[in-house]
Design a protein around this motif. Sequence first.
Motif, PDB file in Angstrom:
ATOM      1  N   GLN A   1       6.437  27.582  13.213  1.00  0.00           N
ATOM      2  CA  GLN A   1       7.398  26.740  14.004  1.00  0.00           C
ATOM      3  C   GLN A   1       7.552  25.148  13.606  1.00  0.00           C
ATOM      4  OE1 GLN A   1       5.676  25.268  17.937  1.00  0.00           O
ATOM      5  NE2 GLN A   1       7.438  26.297  18.757  1.00  0.00           N
ATOM      6  N   VAL A   2       6.295  24.872  13.180  1.00  0.00           N
ATOM      7  CA  VAL A   2       6.321  23.421  12.653  1.00  0.00           C
ATOM      8  C   VAL A   2       7.073  23.255  11.407  1.00  0.00           C
ATOM      9  CG1 VAL A   2       4.669  21.559  11.526  1.00  0.00           C
ATOM     10  CG2 VAL A   2       3.913  22.743  13.477  1.00  0.00           C
ATOM     11  N   ARG A   3       7.006  24.106  10.651  1.00  0.00           N
ATOM     12  CA  ARG A   3       7.837  24.169   9.206  1.00  0.00           C
ATOM     13  C   ARG A   3       9.314  24.262   9.480  1.00  0.00           C
ATOM     14  NH1 ARG A   3       4.798  25.460   4.402  1.00  0.00           N
ATOM     15  NH2 ARG A   3       2.697  25.785   5.119  1.00  0.00           N
ATOM     16  N   ILE A   4       9.657  25.134  10.372  1.00  0.00           N
ATOM     17  CA  ILE A   4      11.032  25.354  10.850  1.00  0.00           C
ATOM     18  C   ILE A   4      11.703  24.091  11.406  1.00  0.00           C
ATOM     19  CG2 ILE A   4      12.657  26.574  12.272  1.00  0.00           C
ATOM     20  CD1 ILE A   4      11.080  29.044  12.275  1.00  0.00           C
ATOM     21  N   ALA A   5      10.763  23.581  12.237  1.00  0.00           N
ATOM     22  CA  ALA A   5      11.524  22.250  12.874  1.00  0.00           C
ATOM     23  C   ALA A   5      11.574  21.114  11.885  1.00  0.00           C
ATOM     24  CB  ALA A   5      10.322  21.671  14.054  1.00  0.00           C
ATOM     25  N   ALA A   6      10.605  20.975  11.098  1.00  0.00           N
ATOM     26  CA  ALA A   6      10.627  19.874   9.921  1.00  0.00           C
ATOM     27  C   ALA A   6      11.904  20.130   9.042  1.00  0.00           C
ATOM     28  CB  ALA A   6       9.346  19.995   8.970  1.00  0.00           C
ATOM     29  N   ALA A   7      12.116  21.320   8.705  1.00  0.00           N
ATOM     30  CA  ALA A   7      13.379  21.905   7.898  1.00  0.00           C
ATOM     31  C   ALA A   7      14.501  21.483   8.512  1.00  0.00           C
ATOM     32  CB  ALA A   7      13.054  23.431   7.653  1.00  0.00           C
TER      33      ALA A   7
END
Length: 347
Positions: A180-186
């Motif tokens: 989830q953190v990676r998706i939001a950052a992307a």
Amino acid sequence: MDPLTHALLGATAAQLALGPRLGRQAWLLGAVGGVLPDADILIRSSTDPLLAIQYHRHFTHALAFIPVGGIVAALPWLVRPRHHPNWRPIVAATTIGYATHAVLDACTNYGTHLLWPFSTLRVAWHWVTTIGPLLTLMLLIGLVFAVRRGSRFPAAVALALSVAYVGTAAWQRERALDLQVRIAAARGHPLDRAEMFPTVGNPLLWRSVYQSGNTLYTDRLRVVGSDGTRWKEGSTVELLLEKDLPLEARADERVRRDFMRFSYFSAGWTARASADPSVIGDARYSLRTDGFEPIWGVRFHPGTARPTEWVDRTIKNRVPVSELWRELKGTAAGFSAKACFWKFQRA
């Protein structure tokens, strides 16, 4: 968790601890203790529909209430003179069953007042859903063999497997939170608040909800190893706070009070339903993945004597087994491979 699983967990724990002392009676005592905390569903009012959600999983689910609950669960036996000589193991069995209830509920989504009266925190670890067929089946098989064979070993195995299952779900949730953190950052979204919710009966599929600014973003994640992980973009909805209510609603003291109660129940994840803006829903859950259709919510009637309306669409919360199976296999439409997603974002 559903009543059957609560009963089986309480029964299995009591059979393991007191089977040699009480024989086949131990599991029944534990089962009664295991379901008794949910007697709080009787706390309700026709003039205050929110009373039920305010007191469900409340003081009867508190750790401090366990000794009282254990005694209450044992009363049907204690009132009979023939059980008086064994009153201690009887109370112990019902208390063990009662103690399993709140801890299991805390492993699910909605929040449990474990620390009442010392804290108003609703404890929710979001590891498993309220319906877990595999967990229920493991407990059922272990209990049946334990009672029929008069052995504690099957009960111990069932409890160990249950702990392993919940532990695996907790580990999977942490992996989903990392994704989830990676998706939001992307996407370039700063995370103001984030949560991860399990889906029905499995530790593989997760509903991701996070807040960035005043917007709530939802996604569906399939977490299966490094190569099998997939994600599906969901919907967005605007967060609704008390200050966002119409002036007429904010001027009504009852509306403000009930909004605060519902917001507390929903852990602050409140938003208007996409199809019916008159309904303010719990944005943690939705009947659809392509839009926000709350499973439950409230509808206010400011300036009238009509009480706040509780909107319950639980009966519509059907899980298509075929679609769920395709999601579990990774063949459902709309899911993207994680590696492809990151490659696309970097480009």
